[in-house]
Write a protein that holds these residues in place. Structure first.
Motif, PDB file in Angstrom:
ATOM      1  N   ARG A 193      34.665  61.341  99.692  1.00 40.86           N
ATOM      2  CA  ARG A 193      33.527  61.896  98.985  1.00 40.86           C
ATOM      3  C   ARG A 193      34.017  62.968  98.014  1.00 40.86           C
ATOM      4  O   ARG A 193      34.878  63.782  98.353  1.00 40.86           O
ATOM      5  CB  ARG A 193      32.513  62.476  99.969  1.00 40.86           C
ATOM      6  CG  ARG A 193      31.158  62.746  99.324  1.00 40.86           C
ATOM      7  CD  ARG A 193      30.150  63.261 100.316  1.00 40.86           C
ATOM      8  NE  ARG A 193      29.494  62.168 101.026  1.00 40.86           N
ATOM      9  CZ  ARG A 193      28.161  62.111 101.195  1.00 40.86           C
ATOM     10  NH1 ARG A 193      27.382  63.057 100.702  1.00 40.86           N
ATOM     11  NH2 ARG A 193      27.621  61.121 101.854  1.00 40.86           N
ATOM     12  N   ASN A 208      30.173  55.306  94.126  1.00 42.11           N
ATOM     13  CA  ASN A 208      28.757  55.197  94.432  1.00 42.11           C
ATOM     14  C   ASN A 208      28.163  56.598  94.458  1.00 42.11           C
ATOM     15  O   ASN A 208      28.585  57.444  95.247  1.00 42.11           O
ATOM     16  CB  ASN A 208      28.544  54.500  95.786  1.00 42.11           C
ATOM     17  CG  ASN A 208      27.085  54.138  95.997  1.00 42.11           C
ATOM     18  OD1 ASN A 208      26.312  54.086  95.039  1.00 42.11           O
ATOM     19  ND2 ASN A 208      26.719  53.901  97.246  1.00 42.11           N
ATOM     20  N   ILE A 209      27.187  56.829  93.594  1.00 36.89           N
ATOM     21  CA  ILE A 209      26.592  58.162  93.463  1.00 36.89           C
ATOM     22  C   ILE A 209      25.642  58.414  94.625  1.00 36.89           C
ATOM     23  O   ILE A 209      24.738  57.620  94.879  1.00 36.89           O
ATOM     24  CB  ILE A 209      25.854  58.287  92.112  1.00 36.89           C
ATOM     25  CG1 ILE A 209      26.858  58.180  90.960  1.00 36.89           C
ATOM     26  CG2 ILE A 209      25.084  59.590  92.047  1.00 36.89           C
ATOM     27  CD1 ILE A 209      26.217  58.246  89.583  1.00 36.89           C
ATOM     28  N   MET A 210      25.838  59.549  95.322  1.00 35.99           N
ATOM     29  CA  MET A 210      24.982  59.898  96.461  1.00 35.99           C
ATOM     30  C   MET A 210      23.835  60.799  96.041  1.00 35.99           C
ATOM     31  O   MET A 210      22.716  60.680  96.496  1.00 35.99           O
ATOM     32  CB  MET A 210      25.782  60.658  97.530  1.00 35.99           C
ATOM     33  CG  MET A 210      27.111  60.029  97.899  1.00 35.99           C
ATOM     34  SD  MET A 210      26.867  58.319  98.340  1.00 35.99           S
ATOM     35  CE  MET A 210      25.523  58.526  99.494  1.00 35.99           C
ATOM     36  N   GLU A 211      24.148  61.790  95.228  1.00 35.91           N
ATOM     37  CA  GLU A 211      23.134  62.755  94.805  1.00 35.91           C
ATOM     38  C   GLU A 211      23.536  63.248  93.443  1.00 35.91           C
ATOM     39  O   GLU A 211      24.711  63.562  93.209  1.00 35.91           O
ATOM     40  CB  GLU A 211      23.071  63.940  95.795  1.00 35.91           C
ATOM     41  CG  GLU A 211      21.979  64.920  95.439  1.00 35.91           C
ATOM     42  CD  GLU A 211      22.031  66.203  96.262  1.00 35.91           C
ATOM     43  OE1 GLU A 211      22.617  66.196  97.363  1.00 35.91           O
ATOM     44  OE2 GLU A 211      21.510  67.211  95.772  1.00 35.91           O
ATOM     45  N   SER A 212      22.584  63.313  92.541  1.00 39.77           N
ATOM     46  CA  SER A 212      22.893  63.754  91.191  1.00 39.77           C
ATOM     47  C   SER A 212      21.790  64.674  90.708  1.00 39.77           C
ATOM     48  O   SER A 212      20.611  64.398  90.910  1.00 39.77           O
ATOM     49  CB  SER A 212      23.005  62.533  90.273  1.00 39.77           C
ATOM     50  OG  SER A 212      22.888  62.901  88.925  1.00 39.77           O
ATOM     51  N   ASN A 213      22.176  65.809  90.107  1.00 37.17           N
ATOM     52  CA  ASN A 213      21.191  66.731  89.561  1.00 37.17           C
ATOM     53  C   ASN A 213      21.634  67.159  88.183  1.00 37.17           C
ATOM     54  O   ASN A 213      22.811  67.498  87.978  1.00 37.17           O
ATOM     55  CB  ASN A 213      21.067  67.976  90.437  1.00 37.17           C
ATOM     56  CG  ASN A 213      20.422  67.678  91.758  1.00 37.17           C
ATOM     57  OD1 ASN A 213      19.225  67.477  91.831  1.00 37.17           O
ATOM     58  ND2 ASN A 213      21.233  67.611  92.803  1.00 37.17           N
ATOM     59  N   GLN A 214      20.685  67.157  87.271  1.00 37.60           N
ATOM     60  CA  GLN A 214      21.008  67.506  85.907  1.00 37.60           C
ATOM     61  C   GLN A 214      19.933  68.415  85.366  1.00 37.60           C
ATOM     62  O   GLN A 214      18.756  68.287  85.726  1.00 37.60           O
ATOM     63  CB  GLN A 214      21.119  66.219  85.074  1.00 37.60           C
ATOM     64  CG  GLN A 214      21.603  66.426  83.667  1.00 37.60           C
ATOM     65  CD  GLN A 214      20.459  66.667  82.714  1.00 37.60           C
ATOM     66  OE1 GLN A 214      19.380  66.167  82.922  1.00 37.60           O
ATOM     67  NE2 GLN A 214      20.712  67.462  81.672  1.00 37.60           N
ATOM     68  N   ARG A 250      27.086  73.809  94.589  1.00 33.74           N
ATOM     69  CA  ARG A 250      25.722  73.658  94.063  1.00 33.74           C
ATOM     70  C   ARG A 250      25.354  74.754  93.069  1.00 33.74           C
ATOM     71  O   ARG A 250      24.289  74.703  92.446  1.00 33.74           O
ATOM     72  CB  ARG A 250      24.693  73.684  95.211  1.00 33.74           C
ATOM     73  CG  ARG A 250      24.802  72.512  96.161  1.00 33.74           C
ATOM     74  CD  ARG A 250      23.624  72.430  97.122  1.00 33.74           C
ATOM     75  NE  ARG A 250      23.729  71.217  97.926  1.00 33.74           N
ATOM     76  CZ  ARG A 250      23.325  70.006  97.519  1.00 33.74           C
ATOM     77  NH1 ARG A 250      22.772  69.863  96.328  1.00 33.74           N
ATOM     78  NH2 ARG A 250      23.480  68.951  98.295  1.00 33.74           N
ATOM     79  N   PHE A 300      21.643  73.765  92.224  1.00 36.01           N
ATOM     80  CA  PHE A 300      21.203  72.366  92.377  1.00 36.01           C
ATOM     81  C   PHE A 300      21.019  72.024  93.840  1.00 36.01           C
ATOM     82  O   PHE A 300      21.763  72.479  94.691  1.00 36.01           O
ATOM     83  CB  PHE A 300      22.223  71.419  91.759  1.00 36.01           C
ATOM     84  CG  PHE A 300      22.103  71.295  90.267  1.00 36.01           C
ATOM     85  CD1 PHE A 300      20.860  71.165  89.653  1.00 36.01           C
ATOM     86  CD2 PHE A 300      23.234  71.312  89.460  1.00 36.01           C
ATOM     87  CE1 PHE A 300      20.750  71.037  88.273  1.00 36.01           C
ATOM     88  CE2 PHE A 300      23.133  71.176  88.080  1.00 36.01           C
ATOM     89  CZ  PHE A 300      21.888  71.048  87.478  1.00 36.01           C
TER      90      PHE A 300
END
Lengths: 283, 283, 283, 283
Positions: free
Chosen positions: B3, B30-36, B272, B283
């Motif tokens: 990870r 494989n993207i688990m969590e994404s914040n923008q 984060r 995030f």
């Protein structure tokens, strides 16, 4: 302006974000805010909400939707593309307690609720004057156990007539039948005056008083055919003490109800809430 | 496991998310969590945090970093790629009040703090026994106004020796000089025992008592050369009343300090928190 | 009904509670709620609030006051005997932001504010219609730095005319002079839109945004000649995050202001707030 | 020192406060803090807690109690006179989860828990070392459904041997029988890891996760023979979101449990909690 939101749920697999963002890039979109969440790396569910600007001329939304369909099909997506300036049309259902309605009208008037308040429906006359003072159409449709079917038929006609997207039960004290609910799946928001799952059903403040709780709460949730069991959007609480009678709990609780319902409505109309089974993702 | 997290800040422009996600897709991530988040559609700043899994063999991190450099250069990114299993190495600086240290040790022991507690440094002897009971190296480095330079030299040597990533000032009551701070920019976290910017500086509880506040607070922030003025990571409060003396505010406040610092540390070690000017994106 | 409150402040010494409660007993009073607090057993200050019922006929309040004077003199009391059914007369001062006014009117209309809303005064016209819709007299008295004395003269005349007990500054953005304040000592309540003592003075939300705080607050306090430095009655906060612009802080803050001011007003009209130096005892 | 508390419950009638305070005055007592509450002016229940100092020599407590008996008889009081310096003796019952125990030990060590931690009892060995490090006697008494009677007999013997006043169930996961409970009526405090009455019984965090709640809570209450139905002393909550798994709810919940149980214990040992039916008055 040219702001859009795309909201996606689908089975997780590699490449979804890449496909979506490449698509948006080719449309010359600029991403403003993006949130993604996957329940489980192995065989979980994938959720994505992107807010973006797209400066193209012409009928952009249709183009976007058309172009995106291929990606959506490939990844088996539940998806929705929303133009921000196309406000959601809300119907407010109320009964005799008007504090939640008043809060909504107030936020609406002060320009902080980006939605159309299209119509107010009630099984009582109490809200008529308030509705009138805000120039919102008001319909009195009597409703109770015995005339439920007829009432719902009238209500559904009204909702269709006003082209309603979302129904807000702002302390509407009647049960809605599955027949009614299926027309607005995940688009009917209720405020329950307790901290669910405590005090499901009638008279929650009286029962909270009898139990001697030290905090009272309110819960906003999507309505399903299981009473007070639908996906929770937001909850909050306020402290009470031994001096507070049931009447005081109601009074304090009204404040909690108002702010909890208001937050739920705003998140919903901002397309921030995704229903997943009996839960919500709130981006 | 495999990870990773990538955290990016750069000037906003279209195509960033597309480029990053396409890159990750090509790496079979494989993207688990994404914040923008973008501060402003017109000429604003762009922030992105993606957590993903990458099942490749071999020296994946180096490959990823190498491959990504081209994208980073193109978009003028500040960026960082972190392998989750490479835990951050923390140094804890404390003085005589040990409640924050104890909370950290406790969370650490119960397996809820995914970091290496590498070393505890104090200008007093009070924490020695506690450090020992958790088998963490403890160094007593006397420090005060007059011997600050010498103390900081010793401290920096220790930090280097233990290969420290982040310094936690867990109620360390000494000021650090700019010379010290520049070595750990945005990597020194302090807990201030007030709701900043109220009660900057010494004796905040006494001053809160004198002012007759009804809530006391705590603030965790990155340390800059302006005392208590660095970017705020987290704040919280607790209710007090007229019966509470300054001593009671301290007692109640200790609980708030503990939980606020703990949350700030966890968000920091989860990558984060992004510093932007004098603020943080969390995030 | 025959419900009364007695509120007492005096230097502490043994026998005060005994003397007061014996007196009440002889008047055949039944105590409903009693709260007492002493700052310090040695030479501290004593505070007492008793709510009681007294079933006697005739001019009971005058009898009670007359009878109690001897005890009050003996213990050097500041004291007040209030008949609950004699509602306090409030004047509401507002400017252009009407959310606090609206909250007060609303609670008033729903019967949860046990006071007389006698008059609304503003330096702008914005509140006129709202006042009219609730049938409360509205006076537009222009006010600014240059005409402060003249404005305050007019205001004081109005307050006298309406026999006002308490002035609520419900977002009235003008400074009041010491000459005005001394007429209503500990009877002018302000709502400041920050968590005092943070962000004293103008534009607190903008400054909170610039500082990057994670919680925004509101403070209700009695007004003294030191700007935003008077005794605090109540404070509360709400969580914000990096996505919130200054405008969002204002919007969220309005909710906090409304509930904080409302609680302060209710405690004040229930005679639950005793000012002691620059602090409050809230029973 | 010579500080005492008297705590009284009785049917309401005029003259109770007068009689009590006159009595205290004659004993040359100085009242520090007094709180009184009546549920209903007509035929309600009366509750009083007074903290006072009494400078007399000799066996003051016995004198006070003896002198007060007459008043108590007259008003049919349930009452208790407590000398503050006679600390309550606590037994802590724990199982395998030690965070609540650790919080209690910590507060105790830092001098903020004015009680005697006399003994720790567990049906497992996990807490032995912790107990030892604080020099508190530890007893391992295996307990489960099949050997409940035998276990409780051993436990009761221990409680008697240590002269225990109050039993704290600090995450002790066994049910106690009515036979055990009657020995410590209103003196057994439990912490339940949910916001009661939601999620009564086993595995509340798992069930909270399944229900998709947005807040998790903890409840401290006196134990009665109805599982999780005893009088609530204190409750609190913490916000969670869709990213939190059941494991995260547990982790966050531990913090809430710790602070809720701690407040309940402190109020109890300060004699601030009066049980009235299935509710508590907390002064």
């Amino acid at each position: 302006e040219n702001r859009y939101r795309i909201v996606i749920s689908c089975p997780d697999q590699p490449g979804i974000v890449a496909a979506v963002s490449e698509f948006l890039y080719k449309q010359q979109a600029n991403i403003m805010e993006s949130n993604q969440y996957t329940t489980d790396p192995d065989g979980g569910s994938f959720f994505l909400r992107i807010e973006f600007e797209c400066q193209q001329d012409g009928d952009t939304q249709q183009q976007l939707e058309h172009g995106f369909q291929q990606i959506a099909d490939h990844f088996k997506m539940d998806w929705q593309l929303v133009r921000v300036r196309n406000l959601k049309k809300l119907a407010l259902f109320v009964s005799k307690e008007l504090h939640c309605l008043q809060e909504i009208l107030w936020e609406y008037e002060s320009g902080h609720l980006m939605a159309d308040l299209s119509v107010i429906v009630s099984n009582h006359e109490d809200a008529r004057e308030l509705a009138k003072s805000y120039n919102i159409p008001f319909y009195h449709i009597p409703a109770n156990k015995d005339i439920r079917q007829q009432a719902e038929r009238q209500q559904l006609e009204l909702l269709e007539q006003y082209n309603i997207d979302t129904v807000i039960l702002a302390r509407y004290m009647q049960i809605l039948t599955p027949g009614f609910l299926e027309n607005y799946k995940n688009n009917i928001i209720n405020i329950h005056h307790s901290f669910l799952p405590a005090f499901i059903g009638a008279k929650p403040y009286e029962r909270a008083f009898d139990r001697g709780v030290k905090l009272i709460g309110a819960t906003s949730h999507y309505v399903t055919s299981d009473l007070d069991e639908g996906p929770i959007i937001e909850q909050d609480i306020h402290r009470v003490n031994h001096k507070d009678k049931a009447e005081d709990l109601k009074r304090v609780g009204r404040l909690v109800e108002r702010s909890v319902l208001m937050r739920a409505i705003k998140w919903h109309i901002d397309d921030r809430v995704i229903v997943f089974g009996n839960k919500t993702i709130v981006f």
